[in-house]
Write an enzyme that holds these catalytic residues in place. Sequence first.
Site, short mmCIF file in Angstrom:
data_model
loop_
_atom_site.label_atom_id
_atom_site.label_comp_id
_atom_site.label_asym_id
_atom_site.label_seq_id
_atom_site.Cartn_x
_atom_site.Cartn_y
_atom_site.Cartn_z
N SER A 134 0.72 -1.02 0.00
CA SER A 134 0.17 0.14 0.01
C SER A 134 1.11 1.27 -0.06
CB SER A 134 -0.87 -0.05 1.26
OG SER A 134 -1.49 1.16 1.41
N TYR A 147 -2.28 0.06 10.51
CA TYR A 147 -2.24 -0.55 9.06
C TYR A 147 -0.79 -0.22 8.51
CZ TYR A 147 -3.65 -1.19 4.37
OH TYR A 147 -3.81 -1.74 3.06
#
Length: 248
Positions: A134, A147
């Site tokens: 990501s 995250y």
Amino acid sequence: MTNTRRAVVTGASTGIGEATVRRLRAQGWDVVALARREERLVVLANETGCTYIAADLSDEAQVTRAAERILADGPVDALVNNAGGALGVDSVAEADPQRWRGMYERNVMTALLCSRAFLPGMRERGGDLVFLTSTAAHDTYPGGGGYVAAKHAERIIANTLRQELVGEPVRIIEIAPGMVKTPEFSLNRLGSQEAADKVYEGVAEPLVAEDIADAIVWTLTRPSHVNIDSMIMRPVAQATNTVVARRK
């Protein structure tokens, strides 16, 4: 003897994983789809002709059994480590340890266990490991600490492997998407459709799962001497993790 290439795609029941299975099958690959939700995998298999195994990929024993079944039918040319996800938007000061552990298991341990299971064969005959990280793996943002930490860790697995395996016939590829509008990522993270919809509200054209699948397949189909170390992908409307153009 067939020249058909064979791929394993994790997190294949929805979103980027599902789109990747569809794109690879459209290009003639044999594909094994892995995810927890068997009912979704059945539909995907019926529609695409892929095969599937339902498993919790954060469970080492289940990964081992799945890999044994897959490798019994022949070697694997590519593993797409797509399984993962975010849980909540906790600040570091108010972190929910259970959520943070869950994100580490889903993103880091799943990628580690699956990569380890298929690496021996790839080191012998060649192969590709793709890690779906990501833009969170390259920067941070308020409320993203858990995250971000997990995705940074997953990215470091790829970066370390690339050094440890240099000179061997294994390509290590990282794809780092920014804002991608999929049915479940923000829903799973935020817990309601209303909250999920607000993530993309006013954004002209967020990326979609098919955009990322297209990039994954492109990296896998480069000449064997070409390695795409890392590809960051964002919609034009997104400059950073937090700077996003929104229509009023």
